[in-house]
Design an enzyme around this catalytic site. Structure first.
Site, PDB file in Angstrom:
ATOM      1  CG  HIS A  41       1.541 -16.733 -12.781  1.00 47.12           C
ATOM      2  ND1 HIS A  41       0.614 -17.037 -13.752  1.00 47.12           N
ATOM      3  CD2 HIS A  41       2.498 -16.011 -13.419  1.00 47.12           C
ATOM      4  CE1 HIS A  41       0.993 -16.528 -14.899  1.00 47.12           C
ATOM      5  NE2 HIS A  41       2.136 -15.903 -14.729  1.00 47.12           N
ATOM      6  CD  GLU A  44       5.814 -13.745 -13.335  1.00 48.83           C
ATOM      7  OE1 GLU A  44       5.618 -13.056 -14.360  1.00 48.83           O
ATOM      8  OE2 GLU A  44       5.606 -14.972 -13.297  1.00 48.83           O
ATOM      9  CG  HIS A  45       1.561 -11.284 -13.452  1.00 48.10           C
ATOM     10  ND1 HIS A  45       1.085 -10.896 -14.682  1.00 48.10           N
ATOM     11  CD2 HIS A  45       2.035 -12.541 -13.623  1.00 48.10           C
ATOM     12  CE1 HIS A  45       1.258 -11.871 -15.564  1.00 48.10           C
ATOM     13  NE2 HIS A  45       1.831 -12.889 -14.936  1.00 48.10           N
TER      14      HIS A  45
END
Length: 591
Positions: A41, A44-45
């Site tokens: 995650h 992704e950011h």
């Protein structure tokens, strides 16, 4: 479908609104098990970055894959959108493998805000990942900041796992030079990953999990075969409350019920699903659903539309085989059962983040190995649309339903929300009147705050009147165009059961584009996860709302923003007892 030499798959999808949509299979947070939960995650950011005045874009990380999309707006072109998305992965022709510690630190703060947001509005409980050795929440927490160097090394390691066989690309149009551009970038990746990840632990079957849920749900393990996937596509297009989940190489058909008696009959083996051949399958799925199929089953060797004749001509045998496999899994207890439970006191285990949950064994007690009845399923309609005003008692229930079902969309304006769905009126009513859904809808009251204060600022009603009718909020006065007069005070502190900043802002050049740009700037600083805004009837006036754990920093940012010529902001500190007394001392706004 175009397949590059390194097995990158490219599809032309001229129906989608996005200019480019890219997915990476075997790249989701299930890969974080036995590492640091949240690496996927966080990556992704870190990757996504764009000019919000020229592009709309987003990304998501699921259990088994990651996806990214970009769309050009204003003066930007489709080609610009494609090059922008590719730039998230490649720098000077090489795959990115360097991330600054300061950027990692900011985005970890953003992840903590996202965790707060999701747990205030949703119940983020990933049962499959938890039973496979992960946590109930796997999106990353603030304690990652204590191991920045290790985190950075893991991010680089994760990038080196990307290979051509993992990549799926949808483009709206394959313009001149675009294919060559893909060959030079994603086509240059190795066909197989440079670093082979460890295998995903196998989830434990035969379990009953008691957790907050709007429905009674059974996850039935089935074989990940082509016929079963076609059967799932048939059921998904025909019926509501049927979907699928994957983890590693395991496939589960998920069947949800609103009636506890039908749910128990299904579990005991005394009832089967009433599946009928009632229509022709058109495969008119959203681009998101199509992408998910290609990513969850990367071994699919053809365009899905190549199977449209087979799914229609052989539907009878496909569905009979799938029905038999479902029933065999019920009898053999190759299932994971989700039973709605909203008690905070009931708990027999916790994940590493100390989220409580109840996990029990699914026993063979009461099994009947010869079904004698069938359970009807909710059929999909072609399309349906309703408009719900903010004063309607069903407002929050409809919002809850849209959040729990991906195929329901809603748009908000100054008067209410417009909802598009494919349920019949009777089915919608049955869901909203079901005991489990009502409990689920009221188990997360934080979402109501957004509408409580929207009502306060847009209607002129007192906070006392609004709180006294919080289950329905208050209907706005819309017969005349309200003129909002701002008071001298720009900040009002309250105590609520959630931490957030909201209020109304006005500016001569204020528009949605500038607010979106502002939201992304706040995200990059790690101060928020998302910000909702509603255009009020008064000229150049907007209502803003954002959940955040950094309320003072967000207030300071908004208070000093030069785009605002006037503002009135509410800053909420989280507490056990609500206190909105500051809003009663002065007339904040006059309508």
């Amino acid at each position: 479908m175009i397949v590059l030499p390194n097995k990158v798959r490219i599809f032309i999808n001229d129906r989608m609104k996005k200019d480019i949509y890219l997915g990476i299979s075997n790249f989701g947070f299930e890969n974080d098990i036995d590492e640091i939960l949240g690496i996927a995650h966080l990556l992704e950011h870190l990757l996504i970055s764009f000019d919000s005045t020229n592009f709309l874009a987003n990304a998501s990380t699921s259990r088994s894959y990651m996806s990214f999309w970009c769309k050009s707006i204003n003066s930007a072109t489709e080609s610009d959108a494609i090059r922008t998305l590719v730039s998230w992965f490649f720098s000077n022709g090489k795959l990115k493998d360097n991330f600054s510690l300061s950027s990692i630190r900011f985005h970890i703060k953003e992840l903590e805000n996202e965790y707060y947001f999701r747990n205030e509005v949703f119940h983020c409980m990933d049962i499959l990942t938890f039973l496979s050795g992960g946590d109930l929440y796997n999106g990353g927490r603030i304690d990652m900041i204590d191991n920045l160097n290790i985190v950075r090394d893991m991010l680089v390691n994760r990038m080196q796992r990307i290979s051509g066989s993992n990549i799926v690309i949808f483009v709206k149009r394959l313009g001149p030079g675009t294919l060559d551009f893909f060959k030079q970038t994603f086509g240059s990746l190795p066909a197989c990953p440079e670093i082979i990840p460890s295998s995903i632990p196998v989830s434990t079957n035969g379990k009953i999990v008691m957790t907050p849920s709007p429905f009674y749900t059974v996850m039935v393990k089935i074989n990940p075969t082509l016929d079963n996937i076609l059967g799932i596509l048939y059921l998904y297009e025909t019926y509501h409350l049927i979907d699928y989940e994957t983890i590693g190489n395991q496939l589960y058909l998920t069947v949800s019920f609103i009636d506890e008696t039908e749910y128990e009959s299904f579990l005991r083996g005394e009832a089967i699903l009433q599946i009928s051949q009632c229509q022709r399958i058109n495969m008119n799925y959203s681009d998101d659903y199509m992408m998910n199929i290609y990513l969850n089953f990367p071994w699919l060797s053809h365009d899905l539309y190549d199977y449209i004749t087979r799914i229609n001509d052989d539907s009878k045998s496909i569905l009979i085989s799938l029905t038999n496999e479902i029933y065999a899994s019920i009898i053999n207890r190759d299932i994971i059962v989700i039973y709605p439970n909203f008690s905070k006191a009931m708990c027999n285990t916790r994940d590493t983040q100390q989220h409580p949950i109840v996990v029990l064994d699914a026993t063979n007690d009461g099994l009947i190995k010869k079904p004698y009845r069938s359970i009807p399923l909710m059929k999909r309609l072609t399309s349906n649309e309703i408009f719900i005003r903010y004063g309607d008692a069903s407002l929050m229930d409809m919002i809850t339903l849209s959040l729990s079902k991906q195929d329901i969309s809603l748009k908000r304006n100054a008067e209410g929300i417009r909802v598009k769905h494919s349920f019949s009126a009777d089915d919608i009513q049955a869901i909203m009147e079901s005991d489990s859904f009502l409990k689920y809808s009221r188990s997360k009251p934080a979402a109501m705050y957004q509408y409580i204060f929207l009502s306060f600022f847009a209607s002129g009603n007192s906070i006392d009147d609004i709180l006294a009718n919080r289950d329905s909020t208050l209907e706005f006065s819309k017969r005349t165009k309200s003129k909002i007069l701002f008071g001298r005070n720009t900040r009002y502190d309250v105590t609520a059961k959630s931490s957030f900043v909201c209020g109304i802002v006005r500016g001569k050049s204020l528009d949605k584009t500038s607010l979106v740009e502002m939201m992304w700037d706040l995200k990059k600083k790690g101060l928020i996860y998302s910000m909702e805004f509603t255009n009020l009837l008064s000229k150049n006036t907007f209502y803003l709302f954002t959940f955040t754990i950094y309320t003072d920093e967000v207030y300071d940012y908004l208070n000093t923003n030069k785009l605002f010529s006037a503002k009135c902001l509410v800053v909420s500190t989280k507490g056990d007892v609500e206190n909105f007394s500051s809003l009663k001392k002065d007339v904040v706004i006059r309508v």
